[in-house]
Structures are given as C-alpha cells and as structure tokens.
Design a protein around this motif. Sequence first.
Motif, mmCIF file in Angstrom:
data_model
loop_
_atom_site.group_PDB
_atom_site.id
_atom_site.type_symbol
_atom_site.label_atom_id
_atom_site.label_comp_id
_atom_site.label_asym_id
_atom_site.label_seq_id
_atom_site.Cartn_x
_atom_site.Cartn_y
_atom_site.Cartn_z
ATOM 1 N N LEU A 9 7.199 -10.603 -10.192
ATOM 2 C CA LEU A 9 6.674 -11.123 -9.034
ATOM 3 C C LEU A 9 7.248 -9.930 -7.769
ATOM 4 O O LEU A 9 8.394 -9.717 -7.759
ATOM 5 C CB LEU A 9 7.386 -12.276 -8.610
ATOM 6 C CG LEU A 9 6.993 -12.897 -7.094
ATOM 7 C CD1 LEU A 9 5.425 -13.004 -6.881
ATOM 8 C CD2 LEU A 9 7.890 -14.161 -6.969
ATOM 9 N N ILE A 10 6.506 -9.217 -6.892
ATOM 10 C CA ILE A 10 6.664 -8.195 -6.345
ATOM 11 C C ILE A 10 7.072 -9.002 -4.778
ATOM 12 O O ILE A 10 8.183 -8.754 -4.159
ATOM 13 C CB ILE A 10 5.701 -7.148 -5.844
ATOM 14 C CG1 ILE A 10 5.272 -6.664 -7.067
ATOM 15 C CG2 ILE A 10 6.041 -6.274 -5.113
ATOM 16 C CD1 ILE A 10 3.974 -5.860 -7.232
ATOM 17 N N PRO B 60 10.797 -5.952 -5.461
ATOM 18 C CA PRO B 60 10.098 -5.535 -4.044
ATOM 19 C C PRO B 60 10.331 -3.997 -4.035
ATOM 20 O O PRO B 60 9.777 -3.445 -2.997
ATOM 21 C CB PRO B 60 10.906 -6.334 -3.034
ATOM 22 C CG PRO B 60 12.275 -6.612 -3.583
ATOM 23 C CD PRO B 60 12.125 -6.677 -5.082
ATOM 24 N N GLU B 61 11.462 -3.379 -4.295
ATOM 25 C CA GLU B 61 11.522 -1.888 -4.282
ATOM 26 C C GLU B 61 10.391 -1.136 -4.199
ATOM 27 O O GLU B 61 9.629 -1.203 -5.178
ATOM 28 C CB GLU B 61 12.671 -1.653 -4.938
ATOM 29 C CG GLU B 61 13.981 -2.186 -4.840
ATOM 30 C CD GLU B 61 14.180 -3.611 -5.544
ATOM 31 O OE1 GLU B 61 15.057 -4.088 -5.115
ATOM 32 O OE2 GLU B 61 13.107 -3.787 -6.492
ATOM 33 N N GLU C 84 -6.165 -15.344 5.152
ATOM 34 C CA GLU C 84 -6.998 -15.288 4.035
ATOM 35 C C GLU C 84 -6.586 -13.946 3.300
ATOM 36 O O GLU C 84 -7.013 -13.533 2.119
ATOM 37 C CB GLU C 84 -8.522 -15.299 4.157
ATOM 38 C CG GLU C 84 -8.961 -14.257 5.304
ATOM 39 C CD GLU C 84 -8.931 -14.476 6.688
ATOM 40 O OE1 GLU C 84 -8.279 -15.482 6.938
ATOM 41 O OE2 GLU C 84 -9.342 -13.881 7.335
ATOM 42 N N ARG C 85 -5.865 -13.140 3.925
ATOM 43 C CA ARG C 85 -5.639 -11.554 3.420
ATOM 44 C C ARG C 85 -4.088 -11.509 3.243
ATOM 45 O O ARG C 85 -3.347 -11.641 4.247
ATOM 46 C CB ARG C 85 -6.305 -10.789 4.443
ATOM 47 C CG ARG C 85 -6.329 -9.185 3.909
ATOM 48 C CD ARG C 85 -6.973 -8.207 5.076
ATOM 49 N NE ARG C 85 -8.308 -8.538 5.326
ATOM 50 C CZ ARG C 85 -9.152 -8.205 4.518
ATOM 51 N NH1 ARG C 85 -9.036 -7.096 3.814
ATOM 52 N NH2 ARG C 85 -10.508 -8.461 4.863
ATOM 53 N N PHE C 86 -3.753 -10.876 2.116
ATOM 54 C CA PHE C 86 -2.504 -10.251 1.508
ATOM 55 C C PHE C 86 -2.528 -8.952 1.238
ATOM 56 O O PHE C 86 -3.205 -8.689 0.078
ATOM 57 C CB PHE C 86 -1.900 -11.563 0.565
ATOM 58 C CG PHE C 86 -0.360 -11.545 0.530
ATOM 59 C CD1 PHE C 86 0.067 -11.758 -0.632
ATOM 60 C CD2 PHE C 86 0.455 -11.094 1.510
ATOM 61 C CE1 PHE C 86 1.399 -11.683 -0.986
ATOM 62 C CE2 PHE C 86 1.990 -11.112 1.370
ATOM 63 C CZ PHE C 86 2.295 -11.258 0.196
ATOM 64 N N SER C 87 -1.904 -8.054 1.768
ATOM 65 C CA SER C 87 -2.130 -6.667 1.317
ATOM 66 C C SER C 87 -0.426 -6.104 0.769
ATOM 67 O O SER C 87 0.374 -6.571 1.391
ATOM 68 C CB SER C 87 -2.324 -5.681 2.647
ATOM 69 O OG SER C 87 -3.591 -6.213 3.327
ATOM 70 N N LEU C 88 -0.891 -5.426 -0.192
ATOM 71 C CA LEU C 88 0.455 -4.707 -0.837
ATOM 72 C C LEU C 88 0.384 -3.355 -0.451
ATOM 73 O O LEU C 88 -0.591 -2.617 -0.702
ATOM 74 C CB LEU C 88 0.418 -5.252 -2.382
ATOM 75 C CG LEU C 88 1.666 -4.262 -3.096
ATOM 76 C CD1 LEU C 88 2.945 -5.155 -2.748
ATOM 77 C CD2 LEU C 88 1.160 -4.553 -4.572
ATOM 78 N N ILE C 89 1.408 -2.957 0.009
ATOM 79 C CA ILE C 89 1.375 -1.345 0.325
ATOM 80 C C ILE C 89 2.408 -0.703 -0.431
ATOM 81 O O ILE C 89 3.561 -1.094 -0.649
ATOM 82 C CB ILE C 89 1.796 -1.172 1.926
ATOM 83 C CG1 ILE C 89 0.812 -2.068 2.651
ATOM 84 C CG2 ILE C 89 1.943 0.108 2.291
ATOM 85 C CD1 ILE C 89 1.246 -2.629 4.078
ATOM 86 N N SER D 199 4.742 6.472 -6.706
ATOM 87 C CA SER D 199 5.330 7.264 -7.632
ATOM 88 C C SER D 199 4.597 6.524 -8.901
ATOM 89 O O SER D 199 4.177 5.756 -9.078
ATOM 90 C CB SER D 199 6.798 6.700 -7.529
ATOM 91 O OG SER D 199 7.112 5.539 -8.098
ATOM 92 N N THR D 200 5.075 7.606 -9.869
ATOM 93 C CA THR D 200 4.316 7.549 -11.500
ATOM 94 C C THR D 200 4.751 6.203 -12.054
ATOM 95 O O THR D 200 3.971 5.491 -12.648
ATOM 96 C CB THR D 200 4.433 8.605 -12.024
ATOM 97 O OG1 THR D 200 5.880 8.995 -12.360
ATOM 98 C CG2 THR D 200 3.872 10.070 -11.682
ATOM 99 N N ASN D 201 6.100 5.591 -11.520
ATOM 100 C CA ASN D 201 6.440 4.344 -12.102
ATOM 101 C C ASN D 201 5.822 3.167 -11.681
ATOM 102 O O ASN D 201 6.238 2.186 -11.853
ATOM 103 C CB ASN D 201 7.881 4.435 -12.267
ATOM 104 C CG ASN D 201 8.619 4.442 -10.844
ATOM 105 O OD1 ASN D 201 7.876 4.030 -9.992
ATOM 106 N ND2 ASN D 201 9.726 4.495 -10.932
ATOM 107 N N GLN D 202 5.017 3.347 -10.673
ATOM 108 C CA GLN D 202 4.225 2.381 -10.048
ATOM 109 C C GLN D 202 2.664 2.135 -10.588
ATOM 110 O O GLN D 202 1.875 1.415 -10.154
ATOM 111 C CB GLN D 202 4.283 2.466 -8.454
ATOM 112 C CG GLN D 202 5.473 2.173 -7.849
ATOM 113 C CD GLN D 202 5.413 2.438 -6.263
ATOM 114 O OE1 GLN D 202 5.081 3.489 -5.824
ATOM 115 N NE2 GLN D 202 6.082 1.503 -5.697
#
Lengths: 114, 112
Positions: A45-46, A61-62, A72-77, A82-85
């Motif tokens: 979970l992020i 979360p880092e 209705e909208r949930f954005s992840l930024i 980075s490559t580990n993402q």
Amino acid sequence: DVKVTQSSRYLVKRTGEKVFLECVQDMDHENMFWYRQDPGLGLRLIYFSYDVKMKEKGDIPEGYSVSREKKERFSLILESASTNQTSMYLCASRTGALTYYGYTFGSGTRLTVV
Amino acid sequence: SQQGEEDPQALSIQEGENATMNCSYKTSINNLQWYRQNSGRGLVHLILIRSNEREKHSGRLRVTLDTSKKSSSLLITASRAADTASYFCATDAPQGAQKLVFGQGTRLTINP
C-alpha cells in the motif's frame, strides 16, 4: 457494477520525470487506495484516502504523493521517477466499512522507468 | 509487514480436479477476503468471510476460516481452464485500520 478506471495500461517514462497516474471510480465510493505490485513482494500500500482532500500514508509512501480533489478521482504522483519505481500500480476503491465490503480494483498500470 | 501468507506458492492440477489454497495470518482480524488476479490485470474480489463465520460458499468456491489457527482455505471445485490465475488472501490490518494487507498469492494453473 462498480467500475474503477486507470488511465493507462502501459507507461514508459524517463528517470527524473514527474509522472501522474490517474484513477477514476464511478460509484461514489468514499475510500480509494493505491498499491504497487512487484514479484516476490506482493501488493504494498502506497497511499489511501477516506474522503475528498484527505490522504493517509500507507506502507511505502516515499517518493510518491497523491491528490484527491474530487470524490471520484484519486491521482498518484511520482515527483521524480526513478528506476526502482518500475512496477505494476493498482488502484482500488471501496464503500462502507471494511467489515462488509471488498475492494474493486482497476486493471492496473504497468509503469517502466528508463 | 506481511499479514497473510498463502500456501502453496504455486499449484498445478488437471481440469476437473479440485484446487485448495491456504492462507495463514498473524493477528486477529475482522474479516478475511480472497481475490483472483488474471495475468497482468487487476484483482477481482471473490468472497469475504467475517471473523464470526466458519464457512462460506459462492458457486464453485468454498472458503473456511479457523480463527483459533489463524488460517483460511479456498477450495475451487471442478476446476476449469479459466480458473488459471493467482489467488490472494487479504486481511484487515492490525489495530482495525480500514485497509487491507495482502499475501503474496498462490499461482494456480489448470491443465486441460
């Protein structure tokens, strides 16, 4: 049926780019979640959100932030990718108390950071 | 931290046979849920069993819960090729937080 839509199935981004992953649900669910899924590590979970403009950190979360300006909208930024993402990102939503309802997941976004 | 752990990690059976997957967890729960994930897709909710329930059925699925052993099992009867997928158990996080913690899943392959 509840539908959770993630804007992209596949994304390729460059290291250092700011990346937006969008998630929209159409059934007025209060709760929304972002997970990432990696081989051998399962789903982690992020961030999650119980209501508009509300957010809570998950387990990892880092390097991420979220935005929930509308229900209705949930954005992840990813502030600076980075490559580990590189991972599969899964959005989910849920209504009501956890005791009674399961999650509805989107189809996932497979992000590659090069 | 991992709450649920599935066993086995992978299972391969012939079409028509029954498939049983197990899940163990560490702390007390309010409910336990099972999900299916087809390759490269999102997870689909299959069934939820509450801590005061011992068994639940949904079509060809049967879920049991033993809170004394902190374990659950998912039985799929009369398996079909379309049941090939990964199956995950999930529990509400410790301290009753309103979020789920997932195990790493069992990869089920149904051979025709």
